[in-house]
Write a protein that holds these residues in place. Structure first.
Motif, PDB file in Angstrom:
ATOM      1  N   MET A 155       0.781  -1.296   0.042  1.00  0.00           N
ATOM      2  CA  MET A 155       0.054   0.106   0.154  1.00  0.00           C
ATOM      3  C   MET A 155       1.107   1.377   0.100  1.00  0.00           C
ATOM      4  O   MET A 155       1.826   1.435   0.713  1.00  0.00           O
ATOM      5  CB  MET A 155      -0.790  -0.118   1.235  1.00  0.00           C
ATOM      6  N   SER A 156       0.463   2.184  -0.816  1.00  0.00           N
ATOM      7  CA  SER A 156       1.475   3.363  -0.852  1.00  0.00           C
ATOM      8  C   SER A 156       1.321   4.418   0.274  1.00  0.00           C
ATOM      9  O   SER A 156       0.329   3.940   1.154  1.00  0.00           O
ATOM     10  CB  SER A 156       1.002   4.257  -2.028  1.00  0.00           C
ATOM     11  N   LEU A 187      12.861   5.346   5.197  1.00  0.00           N
ATOM     12  CA  LEU A 187      12.902   3.969   5.255  1.00  0.00           C
ATOM     13  C   LEU A 187      12.783   3.237   4.162  1.00  0.00           C
ATOM     14  O   LEU A 187      11.977   3.653   3.108  1.00  0.00           O
ATOM     15  CB  LEU A 187      11.855   3.482   6.467  1.00  0.00           C
ATOM     16  N   ARG A 188      13.155   1.848   3.896  1.00  0.00           N
ATOM     17  CA  ARG A 188      13.143   1.100   2.504  1.00  0.00           C
ATOM     18  C   ARG A 188      11.732   0.812   2.293  1.00  0.00           C
ATOM     19  O   ARG A 188      11.613   0.483   1.152  1.00  0.00           O
ATOM     20  CB  ARG A 188      14.173   0.358   2.649  1.00  0.00           C
ATOM     21  N   HIS A 189      10.954   0.275   3.347  1.00  0.00           N
ATOM     22  CA  HIS A 189       9.744  -0.518   3.087  1.00  0.00           C
ATOM     23  C   HIS A 189       8.326  -0.153   3.328  1.00  0.00           C
ATOM     24  O   HIS A 189       8.634   0.752   4.040  1.00  0.00           O
ATOM     25  CB  HIS A 189      10.093  -1.885   3.849  1.00  0.00           C
ATOM     26  N   VAL A 213       3.108  -9.363  13.318  1.00  0.00           N
ATOM     27  CA  VAL A 213       2.260  -8.797  12.649  1.00  0.00           C
ATOM     28  C   VAL A 213       2.866  -7.548  11.747  1.00  0.00           C
ATOM     29  O   VAL A 213       3.568  -6.897  12.022  1.00  0.00           O
ATOM     30  CB  VAL A 213       1.449  -7.941  13.578  1.00  0.00           C
ATOM     31  N   SER A 214       2.254  -7.669  10.471  1.00  0.00           N
ATOM     32  CA  SER A 214       2.628  -6.865   9.262  1.00  0.00           C
ATOM     33  C   SER A 214       1.983  -5.781   9.495  1.00  0.00           C
ATOM     34  O   SER A 214       0.620  -5.677   9.489  1.00  0.00           O
ATOM     35  CB  SER A 214       2.753  -7.481   7.781  1.00  0.00           C
ATOM     36  N   LEU A 215       2.854  -4.551   9.514  1.00  0.00           N
ATOM     37  CA  LEU A 215       1.867  -3.170   9.618  1.00  0.00           C
ATOM     38  C   LEU A 215       2.490  -2.137   8.978  1.00  0.00           C
ATOM     39  O   LEU A 215       3.742  -2.021   8.497  1.00  0.00           O
ATOM     40  CB  LEU A 215       1.957  -2.637  11.193  1.00  0.00           C
ATOM     41  N   GLN A 256      -1.866   4.749   2.900  1.00  0.00           N
ATOM     42  CA  GLN A 256      -1.707   4.377   4.310  1.00  0.00           C
ATOM     43  C   GLN A 256      -2.109   5.548   5.214  1.00  0.00           C
ATOM     44  O   GLN A 256      -3.037   5.555   6.009  1.00  0.00           O
ATOM     45  CB  GLN A 256      -0.043   3.992   4.774  1.00  0.00           C
ATOM     46  N   ILE A 257      -1.638   6.832   4.731  1.00  0.00           N
ATOM     47  CA  ILE A 257      -2.247   7.923   5.619  1.00  0.00           C
ATOM     48  C   ILE A 257      -3.556   8.016   5.264  1.00  0.00           C
ATOM     49  O   ILE A 257      -4.355   8.465   6.388  1.00  0.00           O
ATOM     50  CB  ILE A 257      -1.512   9.207   4.954  1.00  0.00           C
ATOM     51  N   GLN A 258      -4.098   7.996   4.057  1.00  0.00           N
ATOM     52  CA  GLN A 258      -5.770   7.971   4.088  1.00  0.00           C
ATOM     53  C   GLN A 258      -6.397   7.226   4.931  1.00  0.00           C
ATOM     54  O   GLN A 258      -7.538   7.477   5.534  1.00  0.00           O
ATOM     55  CB  GLN A 258      -6.036   7.835   2.389  1.00  0.00           C
TER      56      GLN A 258
END
Length: 155
Positions: A1-2, A38-40, A95-97, A6-8
């Motif tokens: 997700m861009s 950051l890279r990811h 958990v991926s966030l 993410q912010i939206q």
């Protein structure tokens, strides 16, 4: 997700109390600026089953009285699971966030001084430190500008 998406998502999921979505939108440039260093787009955070992040206390090798509490972010599930401490702790989950959500959450974790992000899968020797205090200062400046800006006229 861009990062923008993410912010939206943060804005969309904020309490609809008339001010929180606007405040999150106002601090979005800061969250995005920190995330772009950051890279990811996503990192894995170790959590307890009830959603609490695993905090680690680091001690200075030269001065054992100097300590700081950190949360680690990992680039892959495998890295997160490999770093799970062998202890009597409840089962930890990797958990991926989204990175902007991690940064936003860091603001609320008063006992955590830094987020340590490991960027390269398989390498947990060197991490990038994001200090909560630095993030808070940048957010405070952004909110000060947001609050002092004249209201926009929606005519």
């Amino acid at each position: 997700m861009s990062l923008d998406r993410q912010i939206q998502t943060l804005v969309d999921n904020a309490p609809q109390d008339g001010s929180t979505p606007g405040a999150i939108a106002a601090i979005a440039p800061v969250l995005k600026a920190f995330a772009e260093r950051l890279r990811h787009q996503d990192y894995y955070i170790l959590q307890t089953p009830d959603g609490n992040w695993l905090m680690t206390t680091l001690s200075n090798r030269l001065n054992m009285d100097l300590e700081k509490s950190v949360v680690y972010g990992f680039p892959s599930f495998e890295d997160a699971k490999a770093s799970t401490p062998q202890s009597d702790e409840p089962q930890l989950l990797a958990v991926s966030l989204p990175v902007t959500h991690i940064l936003f959450q860091l603001l609320a974790l008063e006992r955590v001084e830094s987020l340590i992000i490991f960027e390269t899968p398989g390498q947990r020797e060197t991490g990038v430190e994001v200090k909560r205090q630095d993030l808070q200062k940048a957010i405070a400046l952004q909110l000060q500008q947001y609050r002092s800006a004249p209201p926009s006229n929606l005519a």
